[in-house]
Write a protein that holds these residues in place. Structure first.
Motif, PDB file in Angstrom:
ATOM      1  N   ALA A  56       8.852 -80.162 -62.564  1.00 44.82           N
ATOM      2  CA  ALA A  56      10.215 -79.970 -63.060  1.00 44.82           C
ATOM      3  C   ALA A  56      10.231 -79.633 -64.551  1.00 44.82           C
ATOM      4  O   ALA A  56      10.902 -78.686 -64.979  1.00 44.82           O
ATOM      5  CB  ALA A  56      11.039 -81.233 -62.802  1.00 44.82           C
ATOM      6  N   CYS A  59       8.949 -76.077 -65.322  1.00 43.29           N
ATOM      7  CA  CYS A  59       9.951 -75.059 -64.967  1.00 43.29           C
ATOM      8  C   CYS A  59      11.123 -75.077 -65.951  1.00 43.29           C
ATOM      9  O   CYS A  59      11.576 -74.021 -66.411  1.00 43.29           O
ATOM     10  CB  CYS A  59      10.453 -75.301 -63.543  1.00 43.29           C
ATOM     11  SG  CYS A  59       9.210 -75.045 -62.256  1.00 43.29           S
ATOM     12  N   LEU A 659      17.542 -85.167 -64.431  1.00 47.98           N
ATOM     13  CA  LEU A 659      16.728 -84.933 -63.241  1.00 47.98           C
ATOM     14  C   LEU A 659      17.578 -84.406 -62.093  1.00 47.98           C
ATOM     15  O   LEU A 659      17.211 -83.418 -61.435  1.00 47.98           O
ATOM     16  CB  LEU A 659      16.022 -86.233 -62.831  1.00 47.98           C
ATOM     17  CG  LEU A 659      15.220 -86.184 -61.526  1.00 47.98           C
ATOM     18  CD1 LEU A 659      14.104 -85.160 -61.630  1.00 47.98           C
ATOM     19  CD2 LEU A 659      14.646 -87.560 -61.195  1.00 47.98           C
ATOM     20  N   SER A 662      18.762 -80.867 -62.787  1.00 45.79           N
ATOM     21  CA  SER A 662      17.672 -79.901 -62.639  1.00 45.79           C
ATOM     22  C   SER A 662      17.405 -79.604 -61.167  1.00 45.79           C
ATOM     23  O   SER A 662      17.103 -78.459 -60.795  1.00 45.79           O
ATOM     24  CB  SER A 662      16.403 -80.424 -63.304  1.00 45.79           C
ATOM     25  OG  SER A 662      15.888 -81.549 -62.622  1.00 45.79           O
ATOM     26  N   MET A 663      17.538 -80.614 -60.319  1.00 46.93           N
ATOM     27  CA  MET A 663      17.381 -80.394 -58.882  1.00 46.93           C
ATOM     28  C   MET A 663      18.512 -79.516 -58.357  1.00 46.93           C
ATOM     29  O   MET A 663      18.288 -78.637 -57.512  1.00 46.93           O
ATOM     30  CB  MET A 663      17.349 -81.737 -58.157  1.00 46.93           C
ATOM     31  CG  MET A 663      16.136 -82.594 -58.507  1.00 46.93           C
ATOM     32  SD  MET A 663      16.234 -84.283 -57.856  1.00 46.93           S
ATOM     33  CE  MET A 663      16.202 -83.963 -56.095  1.00 46.93           C
ATOM     34  N   VAL A 666      17.642 -75.934 -59.332  1.00 52.67           N
ATOM     35  CA  VAL A 666      16.640 -75.329 -58.450  1.00 52.67           C
ATOM     36  C   VAL A 666      17.271 -74.931 -57.121  1.00 52.67           C
ATOM     37  O   VAL A 666      16.945 -73.893 -56.538  1.00 52.67           O
ATOM     38  CB  VAL A 666      15.468 -76.301 -58.232  1.00 52.67           C
ATOM     39  CG1 VAL A 666      14.525 -75.769 -57.148  1.00 52.67           C
ATOM     40  CG2 VAL A 666      14.711 -76.521 -59.532  1.00 52.67           C
TER      41      VAL A 666
END
Length: 719
Positions: A56, A59, A659, A662-663, A666
């Motif tokens: 993570a 990226c 977190l 960020s998921m 994606v």
């Protein structure tokens, strides 16, 4: 881990006959009642989160506005998982007993190795088809380069631990809030005062603070990102009445947080503030802020206004959502300085323009002469100046800490004595480890596309060896980090001018060696505070760094040499060497005061330089002053019992939100309800209110017509 026998305690008593009974009992307690640290649970969970966060963070580091997910996020998530595993797994190897704080610390240390490896930038630059596009780099070559850059610095940490870890004065402020998390989760006694006024336990306060900031953090992170960076000076000064897209000179150079210096810029995003401001010594925080104010809010506008290095007023950016109609200072790009160039004077020039693919991507002198002299923005020039100043003004300010090394009574505080219950990792291990890494670096340099002269490896080790203790001491005492990213590329650029790959490799090794040395030193200090067996800590660090490397892998003399347009920056070396004399002379001949010792110019000269948004002065300082002045003096009970725990909770909540977002990113999930505090940054800057003719969604038609276009970015026809 093996429990040390009674003979170890007896030997310890013989070596320290002056030890008091309380300390001896504490050591016996650690020895007799500790559970193993390096267990199946800790390694399993640490490995999983090291892999996830490594992927993570690598990226996310390549986003236009990069951010990282801190290891504290793993600390929060793994706590209930560890408790669950302790209840359901069979006793024995898989379950040695209750989930302990020492296991939790091992997980944290493994997760803390999950940042983007510094060397991965070299791999991307050399392999990416839009950059150097070198197709000769294999996976093993790339992995080997990243692996060596990640590991070589650990040897320095081990060999300097008697200076940077064991002395009491080397307390590494960043560890304080981390310790607060573990003490809250595991109900450990931190030694804080008992309070009749505040009856909540630290654990309760932690979770209340965590939930509060977790809920709040969604506002600046997703629903109102304009709160991440507010150009308050633009708000008060207004947009001006110029043409659409053309800011007033004040807004462009001083007020804008994205384009200029971000005068009095505010942020309401905790990830831009951080709990370090609660733990870092106030004098260090204020000294560093004063330096950034001097460089960013005073020197940068002055350098622009006086055109100190030429062409400042015609530098333009022509990409992303910036208006190319404004001069820019907050950027690290290169600009054309040749009026006879085939490129427009003052326009941006890509580093790719200089590569000569037929000569190992060295500088193409024909291309360079076409645009030379190459110019830098005022902000970027001053960033180099601050680095030159720091190099020579850096001393060994914490001399009292080094005296403790010679004084066994002061040097061996309670925690150091308690750590003697465990076998230490010997110096010869770190020497052998450095030797192996050096051999690996030589092989990488000689036989892969990441090539560099063989002597560069030894010069790099020498350079790091010179700076690791003075720079490390400053960070260990004040929390202000200093690295070799500028001086390393400057040194190698003088020796092998024009060899792009060699300069990049040398810079990566030099910078990351110091970064990794300090990372391990900080973790060793954390282990000393929380009494983690050294072998378990070092093994966790090494294993996680290997995993992180594996996952992350799936021409300066012409700028600053004598006679160049930036040649006056060479005087910074002399000025930096003389600056530490100022407080010494003032104390000797003006007025004697202990406060002169707080005038640390190495901290003052730590200028951050160009940032995505210039908002890192006001709010961090306000938080530090509120905590360390107001709370300390007006509400000392809260300060002592809750402050670090609250800071740790805020960091943890911000990390978890980062977190999750960020998921979402994606997965292609984003909040697209554009409004005043959620501008469409694909079309306009985050501080769009600094620009005439811009709203939160797009530029006006008049702007596009002036730019020679008939359709807005949103698809609206302007004909």
């Amino acid at each position: 881990m093996t429990i040390v026998g009674e003979k170890k305690i007896e030997d310890f008593e013989d070596r320290h006959p002056d030890i008091d009974e309380d300390e001896l009992e504490a050591i016996k307690e650690v020895q007799d009642h500790i559970t193993p640290a390096f267990t199946f649970r800790s390694v399993f969970l640490g490995t999983i989160f090291c892999v996830v966060l490594s992927f993570a963070n690598t990226c996310l580091s390549f986003r236009s506005a990069p951010f990282g997910i801190p290891a504290v996020a793993a600390t929060i998530i793994t706590y209930p998982i560890g408790i669950f595993m302790a209840k359901v797994l069979p006793s024995g190897f898989f379950n040695p007993g209750p989930f302990s704080m020492k296991e939790h610390v091992i997980i944290f240390i493994m997760a803390s190795c999950s940042g983007q490896p510094y060397g991965i930038d070299n791999v991307v630059v050399q392999m990416h088809p839009t950059l150097m596009a070198n197709t000769d780099i294999s996976f093993m070559a790339a992995f080997g380069f990243v692996l060596v850059t990640q590991f070589l610095g650990y040897g320095f940490a081990g060999l300097t631990r008697r200076f940077l870890v064991r002395p009491t004065a080397m307390w590494w402020p960043g560890n304080i809030t981390t310790i607060a998390i573990f003490s809250s989760f595991h109900n450990a006694d931190t030694g804080a005062i008992e309070s009749s006024r505040y009856t909540w336990t630290r654990t309760t306060l932690f979770w209340v603070s965590f939930v509060a900031l977790f809920v709040y953090q969604w506002i600046p992170q997703m629903f109102a990102p304009a709160l991440q960076a507010i150009a308050i000076a633009c708000v008060f000064a207004g947009r001006g009445s110029g043409k659409p897209g053309v800011m007033t000179e004040f807004n462009a150079i001083a007020a804008s947080v994205s384009n200029g210096s971000g005068l009095f810029g505010l942020t309401f995003d905790w990830t831009n503030i951080g709990s370090l401001n609660f733990a870092q010594p106030l004098y260090a925080n204020l000294m560093n802020a004063a330096g950034n104010i001097a460089f960013l809010w005073i020197a940068t506008p002055l350098a622009y206004q006086l055109d100190m290095f030429g062409l400042n007023k015609i530098f333009r950016l022509d990409y992303y959502s910036y208006s190319p109609l404004n001069p820019v200072t907050n950027t690290a790009v290169l600009f054309v300085g040749n009026p006879n160039s085939t490129k427009a004077l003052g326009s941006r020039v890509s580093p790719r323009y200089f590569y000569d693919k037929t000569q190992n991507y060295n500088i193409n002198m024909t291309a360079y002469e076409n645009v030379a002299p190459v110019h830098l923005s005022a902000n970027f020039i001053l960033c180099y100046a601050s680095s030159f100043l720091t190099i020579t003004c850096c001393r060994l300010p914490p001399m009292n800490a080094f005296k403790q090394v010679r004084d066994e009574v002061d040097g061996l505080d309670k925690h150091v004595k308690m750590m003697e219950a465990y076998p230490d990792v010997p110096d010869w291990f770190y020497l052998i480890f450095m030797g192996v890494c050096t051999a690996g670096a030589l092989l990488i340099s000689l036989f892969t596309p990441f090539n560099m002269p063989w002597w560069g490896i030894f010069l790099n080790i020498l350079l790091v060896g010179v700076f690791v203790v003075p720079y490390g001491a400053i960070q260990a005492i004040t929390g202000v980090g200093m690295y070799l990213n500028v001086v390393s590329q400057f040194v190698i650029g003088l020796l092998v001018p024009g060899q792009t790959v060699a300069v990049m490799a040398f810079k990566s090794w030099g910078t990351n060696n110091l970064i990794q040395a300090f990372a391990l030193s900080s973790d060793m200090k954390l282990g000393q505070y929380l009494h983690i067996p050294p072998y378990a800590l070092i093994t966790a660090q090494f294993v996680a760094t290997f995993i992180n490397s594996l996952v992350a892998t799936c021409g300066l003399l012409r700028f600053f040499g004598i006679g160049s347009i930036h040649g006056t920056l060479m005087w910074c070396f002399l000025i930096g060497a003389l600056c530490p004399l100022v407080p010494w002379l003032a104390n000797k001949y003006v007025v004697k005061s202990r406060y002169w010792a707080m005038f640390n110019f190495a901290i003052f000269f730590q200028f951050a330089g160009p940032q995505s948004n210039q908002v890192y002065i006001v709010m961090p300082v306000l938080c530090a002053v509120f905590a360390q002045v107001y709370l300390f003096n007006r509400n000392k009970e809260f300060y002592q019992k809750y402050l670090y725990v609250m800071g740790a909770a805020f960091d943890a909540a911000a990390g978890i939100v980062s977190l999750v977002i960020s998921m979402f990113s994606v997965a292609g999930i984003a909040y697209s309800g554009y409004w005043a505090l959620n501008p469409n940054t694909d079309n306009v800057p985050l501080d769009y209110y600094c620009y005439p003719g811009a709203d939160y969604n797009d530029w006006s038609c008049e702007y596009y017509l002036n730019m020679g276009e008939n359709v807005t970015a949103s698809g609206q026809s302007c004909v």
